[in-house]
Design a protein around this motif. Structure first.
Motif, short mmCIF file in Angstrom:
data_model
loop_
_atom_site.label_atom_id
_atom_site.label_comp_id
_atom_site.label_asym_id
_atom_site.label_seq_id
_atom_site.Cartn_x
_atom_site.Cartn_y
_atom_site.Cartn_z
N ARG A 140 0.79 -1.19 0.10
CA ARG A 140 0.00 0.13 0.02
C ARG A 140 0.75 1.24 0.11
O ARG A 140 0.40 2.19 -0.50
CB ARG A 140 -0.82 0.06 1.04
N THR A 144 0.77 3.95 -2.84
CA THR A 144 0.60 5.58 -2.47
C THR A 144 1.61 6.68 -2.92
O THR A 144 1.38 7.64 -3.68
CB THR A 144 0.50 6.02 -0.85
N PRO A 148 -1.64 9.35 -5.89
CA PRO A 148 -2.92 9.27 -5.10
C PRO A 148 -3.88 8.71 -6.23
O PRO A 148 -4.80 7.87 -5.60
CB PRO A 148 -3.00 10.61 -5.07
N ILE A 151 -3.62 4.68 -5.73
CA ILE A 151 -4.29 4.09 -4.74
C ILE A 151 -5.64 4.18 -4.64
O ILE A 151 -6.27 3.52 -3.71
CB ILE A 151 -3.33 4.85 -3.41
#
Length: 229
Positions: A140, A144, A148, A151
């Motif tokens: 994750r 990220t 943006p 994600i």
């Protein structure tokens, strides 16, 4: 190898019981992570035959777990790799007695464990614990950092949070057994499973990027520990 098993087991256990920030204040969450990490480190170290001379290991591991848990800091990701390398280098220098679980371990009638030393079995179990939730944290974070928009695709492709740990555990186990063909089959199946979502991707290609980046990072985490065995 044994010290690395202690470290990974502590980090993996702390992440498995970690609550969401919305459920618990950050300082209490870090205290919980330190307590769980320290307790697991003490239990695993004792089970592997480390005596009171390594009592310092508990606060050190707890500190690493806390550093790993502070995920809003840019440097958080360095805590575990650095500690892991140091654990590998120092592992041969820290004396260890006969593990108290040696009798129980030798009595297990499991063919795959025949001839496998306790430290190696402990490391495999610790890696498995790490691959369940802690590896999700790494994936994750990478997504990220990619952007943006990437994600955000997690909200639409939520199955990755469930499929990821299953894939990693399967690939790790198969790699330990040297079954490369089965690993290839899993990777191919992942492509077939995700093809419908990717084929309906927008011009931005964010879904494809999410799947590809997430998958390669996840598979890499499953394989990076294999050379240790």
């Amino acid at each position: 190898m044994s010290l690395l098993a202690v470290l990974l087991a502590a980090v993996g256990a702390a992440d498995l019981v970690r609550l969401k920030p919305a459920q618990l204040a950050r300082n209490l969450d870090l205290t919980r992570a330190a307590a769980v990490g320290g307790a697991v480190a003490a239990v695993v170290a004792a089970a592997l035959g480390y005596g009171w001379h390594v009592v310092w290991l508990v606060p050190v591991v707890a500190a690493v777990v806390v550093a790993w848990s502070v995920r809003d800091q840019p440097s958080w990701g360095w805590a575990l790799p650095v500690a892991g390398v140091l654990a590998l280098l120092a592992g041969q220098q820290v004396p260890r007695g006969r593990p108290p679980i040696a009798g129980w371990y030798s009595s297990l009638e499991i063919g795959t464990l025949s001839g496998v030393p306790i430290p190696e079995a402990a490391l495999a179990l610790a890696v498995a614990m790490f691959l369940v939730q802690s590896a999700n944290v790494v994936v994750r974070r990478v997504l990220t950092d990619v952007g943006p928009g990437v994600i955000e695709e997690e909200q639409q492709l939520r199955g990755g949070r469930v499929l990821g740990p299953i894939e990693r555990l399967a690939i790790f186990a198969l790699a330990l057994g040297g079954n490369v063909a089965a690993i290839s089959a899993i990777i191919a199946a992942k492509g077939i499973l995700r093809f419908p979502e990717i084929s309906r991707d927008a011009a931005s290609g964010l879904k494809a990027e999410y799947v590809l980046v997430g998958s390669f990072v996840s598979w890499g985490l499953a394989l990076v520990f294999v050379p240790l065995f």
